[in-house]
Write an enzyme that holds these catalytic residues in place. Structure first.
Site, PDB file in Angstrom:
ATOM      1  N   LYS A 157      -5.669  81.359 115.563  1.00  0.00           N
ATOM      2  CA  LYS A 157      -5.716  82.333 116.657  1.00  0.00           C
ATOM      3  C   LYS A 157      -6.644  83.481 116.279  1.00  0.00           C
ATOM      4  O   LYS A 157      -6.339  84.259 115.387  1.00  0.00           O
ATOM      5  CB  LYS A 157      -4.323  82.889 116.961  1.00  0.00           C
ATOM      6  CG  LYS A 157      -4.358  83.886 118.120  1.00  0.00           C
ATOM      7  CD  LYS A 157      -3.074  84.676 118.233  1.00  0.00           C
ATOM      8  CE  LYS A 157      -3.219  85.776 119.298  1.00  0.00           C
ATOM      9  NZ  LYS A 157      -4.283  86.759 118.946  1.00  0.00           N
ATOM     10  N   GLU A 230      -3.081  89.693 104.249  1.00  0.00           N
ATOM     11  CA  GLU A 230      -4.108  90.615 103.764  1.00  0.00           C
ATOM     12  C   GLU A 230      -4.132  91.783 104.726  1.00  0.00           C
ATOM     13  O   GLU A 230      -4.583  91.663 105.868  1.00  0.00           O
ATOM     14  CB  GLU A 230      -5.461  89.894 103.701  1.00  0.00           C
ATOM     15  CG  GLU A 230      -6.493  90.646 102.852  1.00  0.00           C
ATOM     16  CD  GLU A 230      -7.292  91.622 103.670  1.00  0.00           C
ATOM     17  OE1 GLU A 230      -6.904  92.815 103.730  1.00  0.00           O
ATOM     18  OE2 GLU A 230      -8.282  91.205 104.265  1.00  0.00           O
ATOM     19  N   CYS A 264     -12.377  95.420 105.297  1.00  0.00           N
ATOM     20  CA  CYS A 264     -11.108  95.778 104.646  1.00  0.00           C
ATOM     21  C   CYS A 264     -11.338  96.329 103.249  1.00  0.00           C
ATOM     22  O   CYS A 264     -10.635  97.234 102.802  1.00  0.00           O
ATOM     23  CB  CYS A 264     -10.162  94.579 104.624  1.00  0.00           C
ATOM     24  SG  CYS A 264     -10.825  93.123 103.792  1.00  0.00           S
ATOM     25  N   GLU A 361      -6.510 104.429 106.506  1.00  0.00           N
ATOM     26  CA  GLU A 361      -7.660 103.523 106.565  1.00  0.00           C
ATOM     27  C   GLU A 361      -8.404 103.770 107.870  1.00  0.00           C
ATOM     28  O   GLU A 361      -7.988 103.318 108.929  1.00  0.00           O
ATOM     29  CB  GLU A 361      -7.209 102.058 106.483  1.00  0.00           C
ATOM     30  CG  GLU A 361      -8.365 101.087 106.400  1.00  0.00           C
ATOM     31  CD  GLU A 361      -7.913  99.637 106.387  1.00  0.00           C
ATOM     32  OE1 GLU A 361      -8.721  98.782 105.979  1.00  0.00           O
ATOM     33  OE2 GLU A 361      -6.773  99.353 106.798  1.00  0.00           O
TER      34      GLU A 361
END
Length: 459
Positions: A157, A230, A264, A361
């Site tokens: 997905k 992750e 990331c 982040e």
């Protein structure tokens, strides 16, 4: 807005902010049939490792051959420069080919008993792969390539912000893989939640934000499926006193701003010794002020747009908050006044160390630079956010830099570069950056279960 279930939803070009395509919106209840078909296909796919490896090698060749179609479509929906999309397609093919060449070997156990014992490896069943929008193809292959190589089947997905290139990739692979070995399913939530919690799924592998990752883990727990998560990072770069600013500035800038900062393991904060602080800020700001920002299909573009409107709003908010708290924009600091989701490449100085742009982040083209007086303070700050994906140390004395790197609490530490990964290495984070391991033989074994056979010695 999402389309009604079972219909279609719109896909926006982030360089214009306008709809340019549609993708199918699958209903959550359709997941049952997809998983059942993946389970049926698993029986044949797991049976012949040699045929499986050959099919994956053919799949890698097919992805390379389709690059001229995949790369522009990826740029159109994601925003990154076309050269980076081409590199992503190439990396996708390389990863498939790499895992096609891995095969888990049986391992004898010697424990002093008059029994021959051997550890063998078996596939685990259908895998759910849920992928974000920053590297749709590359992260998809990081999940499905080891799963398929291990003998599992995959239901993939993609993010609803970037479904098109992944659907095309699925079509390319469907032409060379057995039916239902890899299925791409697109749509909005609760589609992903239904997939993650489905009792027929035996492994859920997810990349994305930590709150969503926790929800994925809760869903997978309902059927005791294993998880690989992750969950992003807040990577710190520590410059040492002997760092040659003029020599490292380009590498440091692109370690933070590649893919518009939507990586990331990008550098998301820089710690510079007080003596070098002004030079570091100005070197990064000069590059931010002069880099060409534009549509990814323009050959002159080096930085594209932020991928989507919600993420642009988040970047604007954390930047505005930092400025309100006393930070100074050495470059940028604002959204660009043009169509699309463009934010000026931003270097922030004098940032309060507890500002969200430092502790969280930002995942965009905004980089805070912070001074330090004692190295221990910089290491403590680098380790102090709860994230632990990656980090880097920059200096001329490599032995000293390595000693500092060894103190970083993260999964990967680099010296004088950042965010470069080998296909053969493990990729994992500490703390809030995730659970499980991807990459290399570790990624392959994450999709297998041990099976032990005991037999007596001949008498």
């Amino acid at each position: 807005m999402p389309a009604a279930p079972g219909q279609h939803f719109t896909v926006v070009d982030p360089a214009t902010g306008e709809t340019f395509a549609q993708a199918p919106a699958r209903r959550p209840e359709e997941v049952d049939a997809l998983v059942a078909r993946a389970h049926a296909a698993w029986r044949g796919w797991r049976a012949d490792p040699a045929a499986r490896a050959a099919a994956l090698r053919e799949a890698a060749d097919a992805v390379e051959a389709a690059g001229a179609d995949l790369a522009p479509l990826l740029t159109r929906e994601q925003g990154k420069p076309l050269a980076e999309s081409r590199a992503e397609v190439a990396r996708t093919a390389d990863r498939i080919r790499y895992f096609a060449g891995l095969r888990p070997e049986p391992r004898p156990l010697v424990d002093g008993r008059p029994v021959r014992s051997e550890v063998r490896w078996r596939s685990i069943g259908p895998v759910a792969a849920i992928v974000p929008w920053n590297f749709p193809l590359q992260l998809a292959s990081a999940k499905f390539a080891p799963a398929l190589a291990a003998g599992n089947t995959v239901v993939l997905k993609p993010s609803p912000f970037t479904p098109l290139a992944t659907r095309l990739l699925g079509s390319v692979l469907a032409a060379v893989l057995p039916e239902d070995v890899l299925t791409v399913v697109t749509g909005h939530e609760p589609l992903g939640a239904r997939l993650a919690s489905h009792p027929g799924i035996r492994h859920v592998t997810f990349t994305g934000a930590a709150p969503t990752g926790r929800a994925v883990a809760r869903g997978a727990a309902s059927s005791l499926a294993r998880v690989t998560l992750e969950l992003g990072g807040n990577d710190a770069a520590i410059l040492l006193e002997d760092a040659a600013v003029d020599r490292i500035a380009d590498r440091l800038f692109w370690a933070a701003f590649r893919n518009c900062g939507q990586v990331c393991m990008a550098v998301k904060r820089v710690y510079a010794p007080a003596r070098l602080y002004s030079d570091v800020v100005e070197a990064l700001a000069q590059r931010a002020r002069t880099v060409v920002v534009g549509a990814g299909l323009d050959p002159a573009t080096r930085l594209g747009p932020v991928n989507n409107a919600p993420q642009l709003a988040r970047v604007e908010d954390c930047t505005a908050r930092a400025l309100a708290e006393g930070a100074r924009a050495a470059a940028g600091g604002h959204r660009l006044d043009r169509p699309g989701y463009f934010h000026a490449p931003t270097v922030l100085a004098d940032v309060p160390p507890d500002s969200p742009v430092v502790t969280g982040e930002q995942f965009g083209p905004v980089l805070p630079v912070l001074p330090y007086r004692k190295l221990d303070e910089a290491v403590e700050a680098a380790n102090g956010t709860g994230f632990g994906l990656g980090g880097s140390v920059w200096g001329t004395d490599l032995d000293r830099a390595e000693a500092v790197a060894d103190r970083l609490e993260c999964g990967t530490a680099w010296i004088n570069h950042h965010a470069e990964l080998s296909l053969a290495q493990p990729f994992a984070g500490a703390g809030q950056s995730g659970v499980g391991v991807a990459g290399g033989p570790w990624g392959l074994h994450g999709n297998l279960r041990p099976f032990v056979v005991h037999r007596p010695e001949e008498t």
